[in-house]
Write a protein that holds these residues in place. Structure first.
Motif, PDB file in Angstrom:
ATOM      1  N   SER A 135       0.832  -1.198   0.000  1.00  0.00           N
ATOM      2  CA  SER A 135       0.000   0.000   0.000  1.00  0.00           C
ATOM      3  C   SER A 135       0.867   1.249   0.000  1.00  0.00           C
ATOM      4  O   SER A 135       1.873   1.335   0.715  1.00  0.00           O
TER       5      SER A 135
ATOM      6  N   GLN B 242      -4.944   9.459  -0.315  1.00  0.00           N
ATOM      7  CA  GLN B 242      -5.427   8.553  -1.349  1.00  0.00           C
ATOM      8  C   GLN B 242      -4.520   7.334  -1.412  1.00  0.00           C
ATOM      9  O   GLN B 242      -3.306   7.446  -1.542  1.00  0.00           O
TER      10      GLN B 242
ATOM     11  N   TYR C 154      -2.984   3.988  -3.135  1.00  0.00           N
ATOM     12  CA  TYR C 154      -2.742   3.502  -4.492  1.00  0.00           C
ATOM     13  C   TYR C 154      -1.704   2.393  -4.462  1.00  0.00           C
ATOM     14  O   TYR C 154      -0.925   2.245  -3.496  1.00  0.00           O
TER      15      TYR C 154
ATOM     16  N   HIS D 132     -10.547   2.445 -11.540  1.00  0.00           N
ATOM     17  CA  HIS D 132     -11.749   1.665 -11.227  1.00  0.00           C
ATOM     18  C   HIS D 132     -12.981   2.553 -11.203  1.00  0.00           C
ATOM     19  O   HIS D 132     -12.911   3.785 -11.287  1.00  0.00           O
TER      20      HIS D 132
ATOM     21  N   TRP E 140     -12.937  -1.137  -6.163  1.00  0.00           N
ATOM     22  CA  TRP E 140     -11.722  -0.433  -5.742  1.00  0.00           C
ATOM     23  C   TRP E 140     -10.545  -1.150  -6.396  1.00  0.00           C
ATOM     24  O   TRP E 140     -10.737  -1.967  -7.292  1.00  0.00           O
ATOM     25  N   SER E 141      -9.328  -0.831  -6.007  1.00  0.00           N
ATOM     26  CA  SER E 141      -8.158  -1.379  -6.710  1.00  0.00           C
ATOM     27  C   SER E 141      -8.067  -2.896  -6.620  1.00  0.00           C
ATOM     28  O   SER E 141      -7.325  -3.512  -7.386  1.00  0.00           O
TER      29      SER E 141
ATOM     30  N   ASP F  32      -7.130   4.081  -5.478  1.00  0.00           N
ATOM     31  CA  ASP F  32      -8.501   4.009  -4.970  1.00  0.00           C
ATOM     32  C   ASP F  32      -9.029   5.440  -4.917  1.00  0.00           C
ATOM     33  O   ASP F  32      -8.394   6.321  -4.326  1.00  0.00           O
ATOM     34  N   HIS F  33     -10.180   5.687  -5.499  1.00  0.00           N
ATOM     35  CA  HIS F  33     -10.753   7.023  -5.429  1.00  0.00           C
ATOM     36  C   HIS F  33     -11.002   7.409  -3.975  1.00  0.00           C
ATOM     37  O   HIS F  33     -11.240   6.556  -3.111  1.00  0.00           O
TER      38      HIS F  33
ATOM     39  N   GLY G 134     -12.307   2.057  -1.453  1.00  0.00           N
ATOM     40  CA  GLY G 134     -11.155   1.209  -1.189  1.00  0.00           C
ATOM     41  C   GLY G 134     -10.507   1.558   0.136  1.00  0.00           C
ATOM     42  O   GLY G 134     -11.171   1.749   1.162  1.00  0.00           O
TER      43      GLY G 134
ATOM     44  N   SER H 207      -8.617   4.288   0.599  1.00  0.00           N
ATOM     45  CA  SER H 207      -8.431   5.741   0.724  1.00  0.00           C
ATOM     46  C   SER H 207      -9.274   6.298   1.863  1.00  0.00           C
ATOM     47  O   SER H 207     -10.193   5.642   2.368  1.00  0.00           O
TER      48      SER H 207
END
Length: 304
Positions: free
Chosen positions: A12, A23, A25, A38, A43-44, A64-65, A69, A71
């Motif tokens: 992560s 955020q 990612y 996504h 999510w991711s 992940d927005h 996810g 975030s």
């Protein structure tokens, strides 16, 4: 994280936006960057299989927005939850990776699903020089080819979700995300229980489901909807990408992104390599990954 999220053995990473929100990612592997975007309510985790298959040859970046996810999940007074905000987030993250983490300014491949299409393509329209290839999986980046009329199978459910107290109750109960993991709404073959639990894990409390609800409320159906100008401008600009290598992988049993959506993509990107999966639903990567991931890998290698 593999125990809680099977098939997701990734590190992560976090990007702090100017507003203070973090955020989450993934940034796996090396080589030309693949940007996985996504939609809702995923999510991711959606991208775990292609990332595992491609990270030996490519740099796989999957955010992940905000609100989704892993975030941060802010209240509505801290984040606008609009399409424009999502595009700005993606712009900020990719700009950060280019400026500070060795990502190249050119040669990016966009991989998009569901709401990832409008978000990713709006970002691409800001930076067309960065984008080398497109991968399109059951998504859109233009106003519906059905016009302003919502198709009958979706009209009542969408009205309930957007306009009624019952819709609020359904979101609080996580019915939208749960439904997306069940046949026949999101998948056409049974999703393993542990995988289903992983898709739902970030949305374990009502306050963690705000982004899911706001995505549905933000669907642009009419010109006065807030997301409409972004979507319309993105659709008009798609022609500049008609000469880029493109791959379309499409589950034909998607109740939302139907064959008319696929036909519109093929009209706008006539040179795209298109592979359809007649037995796959909306989560095409869950229903057809055994065929889709190798096809994607072949496309990327042949167009490198």
């Amino acid at each position: 994280m593999t125990a809680r999220y099977p098939g997701y053995p990734f590190t992560s990473r976090w990007f702090a936006h100017a507003c203070g929100l973090r955020q989450h990612y993934l940034d796996e592997g090396g080589g030309a960057p693949l940007l996985f975007v996504h939609g809702n309510p995923s999510w991711s985790y959606l991208w775990r299989r292609p990332i595992l298959a491609l990270r030996d040859d490519f740099r796989c970046i999957a955010p992940d927005h905000i609100g989704m996810g892993l975030s941060d999940k802010p209240a509505a007074d801290r984040y606008p939850y609009t399409l424009a905000a999502r595009v700005a987030d993606l712009d900020a993250l990719t700009g950060h990776l280019i400026a500070h983490h060795g990502a190249p300014p050119h040669g990016w491949t966009l991989v998009m699903h569901d709401w990832g299409g409008p978000i990713g393509m709006a970002w691409a329209c800001r930076h067309p020089e960065r984008v080398a290839r497109l991968v399109i999986l059951n998504t859109a980046a233009f106003p519906s080819p059905h016009g302003r009329r919502v198709r009958p199978p979706l009209r009542l459910p969408l009205w309930v979700l957007r306009e009624t107290r019952l819709g609020d109750w359904l979101f609080r109960r996580n019915a939208f995300a749960r439904g997306a993991t069940w046949r026949p709404l999101g998948v056409r073959r049974r999703m393993p229980a542990a995988v289903r639990a992983a898709f739902l894990a970030p949305y374990d409390r009502p306050e963690h489901r705000l982004a899911i609800q706001r995505f549905v409320h933000d669907i642009p159906l009419r010109p006065d909807d807030p997301a409409w100008p972004v979507l319309r401008a993105t659709g008009k600009a798609l022609e500049r990408f008609a000469g880029r290598p493109a791959f379309i992988g499409w589950g034909l049993r998607d109740p939302v992104f139907d064959p008319a959506m696929l036909a519109e993509w093929r009209r706008r990107l006539p040179g795209a390599r298109t592979v359809v999966y007649p037995r796959a639903g909306h989560y095409v990567l869950e229903d057809a990954h055994e065929h889709l991931v190798p096809a994607l890998r072949a496309f990327l290698r042949e167009t490198s």
